[in-house]
Design an enzyme around this catalytic site. Structure first.
Site, PDB file in Angstrom:
ATOM      1  N   LYS A 123      31.018 -10.466  -2.109  1.00  0.00           N
ATOM      2  CA  LYS A 123      32.265 -11.182  -1.855  1.00  0.00           C
ATOM      3  C   LYS A 123      33.434 -10.217  -1.668  1.00  0.00           C
ATOM      4  CE  LYS A 123      29.972 -14.692  -1.812  1.00  0.00           C
ATOM      5  NZ  LYS A 123      29.684 -15.241  -0.470  1.00  0.00           N
ATOM      6  N   LYS A 138      45.625 -10.981  14.370  1.00  0.00           N
ATOM      7  CA  LYS A 138      45.238 -12.388  14.469  1.00  0.00           C
ATOM      8  C   LYS A 138      45.748 -13.145  13.255  1.00  0.00           C
ATOM      9  CE  LYS A 138      42.794 -10.967  17.969  1.00  0.00           C
ATOM     10  NZ  LYS A 138      43.313 -11.164  19.338  1.00  0.00           N
ATOM     11  N   GLN A 141      45.153 -16.821  12.190  1.00  0.00           N
ATOM     12  CA  GLN A 141      43.850 -17.260  11.717  1.00  0.00           C
ATOM     13  C   GLN A 141      43.676 -17.086  10.203  1.00  0.00           C
ATOM     14  OE1 GLN A 141      42.506 -18.813  14.077  1.00  0.00           O
ATOM     15  NE2 GLN A 141      43.930 -17.944  15.563  1.00  0.00           N
ATOM     16  N   HIS A 149      39.483 -19.285  -0.180  1.00  0.00           N
ATOM     17  CA  HIS A 149      38.029 -19.190  -0.298  1.00  0.00           C
ATOM     18  C   HIS A 149      37.592 -17.756  -0.604  1.00  0.00           C
ATOM     19  CE1 HIS A 149      33.973 -20.534   0.087  1.00  0.00           C
ATOM     20  NE2 HIS A 149      33.712 -19.795   1.133  1.00  0.00           N
ATOM     21  N   TYR A 187      26.294 -15.377  14.066  1.00  0.00           N
ATOM     22  CA  TYR A 187      27.144 -15.915  15.126  1.00  0.00           C
ATOM     23  C   TYR A 187      28.261 -14.936  15.479  1.00  0.00           C
ATOM     24  CZ  TYR A 187      30.524 -18.684  17.659  1.00  0.00           C
ATOM     25  OH  TYR A 187      31.407 -19.118  18.609  1.00  0.00           O
ATOM     26  N   LYS A 204      29.454 -23.037  18.072  1.00  0.00           N
ATOM     27  CA  LYS A 204      30.530 -22.711  17.127  1.00  0.00           C
ATOM     28  C   LYS A 204      30.980 -23.939  16.339  1.00  0.00           C
ATOM     29  CE  LYS A 204      35.170 -20.834  16.695  1.00  0.00           C
ATOM     30  NZ  LYS A 204      34.838 -19.820  15.681  1.00  0.00           N
ATOM     31  N   THR A 208      31.102 -25.309  11.130  1.00  0.00           N
ATOM     32  CA  THR A 208      31.777 -26.089  10.094  1.00  0.00           C
ATOM     33  C   THR A 208      30.847 -27.165   9.537  1.00  0.00           C
ATOM     34  OG1 THR A 208      33.878 -25.721  11.232  1.00  0.00           O
ATOM     35  CG2 THR A 208      33.841 -27.431   9.547  1.00  0.00           C
ATOM     36  N   ARG A 266      41.722 -27.951  17.655  1.00  0.00           N
ATOM     37  CA  ARG A 266      41.007 -26.720  17.967  1.00  0.00           C
ATOM     38  C   ARG A 266      39.866 -26.965  18.953  1.00  0.00           C
ATOM     39  NH1 ARG A 266      41.797 -22.460  13.961  1.00  0.00           N
ATOM     40  NH2 ARG A 266      43.165 -23.217  12.330  1.00  0.00           N
TER      41      ARG A 266
END
Length: 318
Positions: A123, A138, A141, A149, A187, A204, A208, A266
């Site tokens: 982690k 970025k 994002q 998380h 991915y 993609k 989720t 999105r």
């Protein structure tokens, strides 16, 4: 007053140290909660405040090669973690129901302790996800869900493996999470590998969905505890916390799904640019409401449309 407060904090710290399982005491970052908390607070501060300011007047770094190596390395690491979880109990001796905390000194117990610590340590490696965002500018994002998380997971896991490193049924969510990360980092390794892999990135949206499935599985598995006639799990608090963790993150990721794919903020509409001068057409993302953020072009970039202005960015649900 201040002296009493400091004295109480020292006593609490000493109490925590005395409760650390001796089988894991010598592992890195296991000696006390101060070091790991300091690392995670530094991570949040770098991601939200220092990093963006340092990059404000600099050009974004092109880190495709580093990202390919990083993502594929994380695939291998997480695959190894899944294998070790299976071999240390889940595919050998566990019932997948009321599996108790192992307090013994058997080889299997130590194998479970090693993989639990490795999962925990991974982690901290995953914090590089955010650093790539910062260095590539970025910043849009780096959402609350992303930061929470990445920081909450290792912080909570420290308490679990310092007190109960061979946690029985409490380790199921770690194995499932590592399995999801095999898929996820595969991915993103492909997405950074170049345009020739673009045709393989159509799924993609389902990343989720895979995350949501993870939290459903975790919640269902741990919920068995509440319906068993007898399960003498030694630390019931872990059961309650894991159940709350599964439900809480299911709600967070469900909200992301609704915002991204139901409300369309999105979700891209794919169109082809007509061929010009013999060049190959390139798919682009056109979003009517101007809030779309999502189409991998094969090298880790995404075409974002915000108020009619094209911006480069990347969406990464972790």
């Amino acid at each position: 007053m201040l002296r009493d407060t400091v004295s109480n904090l020292v006593k609490f710290h000493d109490y925590l140290i005395s409760k650390i399982d001796p089988r894991v005491r010598d592992y890195p970052l296991m000696q006390d909660p101060v070091h790991m908390t300091s690392i995670l607070l530094t991570y949040v501060f770098l991601s939200v405040y220092i990093g963006p300011r340092l990059m404000a007047n600099r050009k974004p770094f092109r880190l495709n090669t580093a990202m390919i190596i990083y993502n594929l390395s994380m695939v291998l690491l997480n695959a190894y973690i899944v294998y070790e979880f299976l071999m240390s109990g889940w595919a050998t001796t566990f019932s997948w129901r009321c599996d108790l905390i192992d307090t013994s000194s058997t080889p299997q117990a130590f194998r479970m302790i090693r993989v639990a610590w490795l999962f925990y340590f991974s982690k901290y490696i995953e914090l590089l996800d955010t650093m790539f965002f910062v260095l590539r500018k970025k910043q849009t994002q780096i959402t609350f869900l992303h930061i929470f998380h990445h920081s909450f997971m290792p912080w909570t896991w420290w308490w679990g493996i310092t007190l109960t490193p061979a946690g029985g049924m409490g380790s199921f969510h770690a194995m499932v999470n590592a399995t999801v990360h095999v898929i996820m980092y595969f991915y993103y390794g492909l997405s950074a590998a170049g345009p020739r892999f673009h045709k393989y990135l159509w799924w993609k949206k389902y990343m989720t969905a895979i995350q949501l499935t993870q939290f459903v599985l975790v919640s269902i598995h741990i919920s068995q505890y509440y319906f068993m006639e007898k399960c003498d799990y030694q630390v019931p608090l872990w059961i309650h916390l894991i159940w709350m963790y599964g439900v809480f993150f299911f709600l967070l990721f469900s909200n992301f799904w609704i915002q991204a794919y139901i409300k369309g903020k999105r979700l891209p509409v794919i169109e082809d640019i007509p061929k010009q001068n013999g060049s190959t057409s390139v798919p682009i993302s056109v979003v009517a409401n101007g809030n779309g953020k999502h189409l991998e072009n094969g090298n880790g970039n995404v075409h974002n449309y915000t108020n009619g202005k094209l911006v480069l960015g990347k969406v990464k649900e972790i």
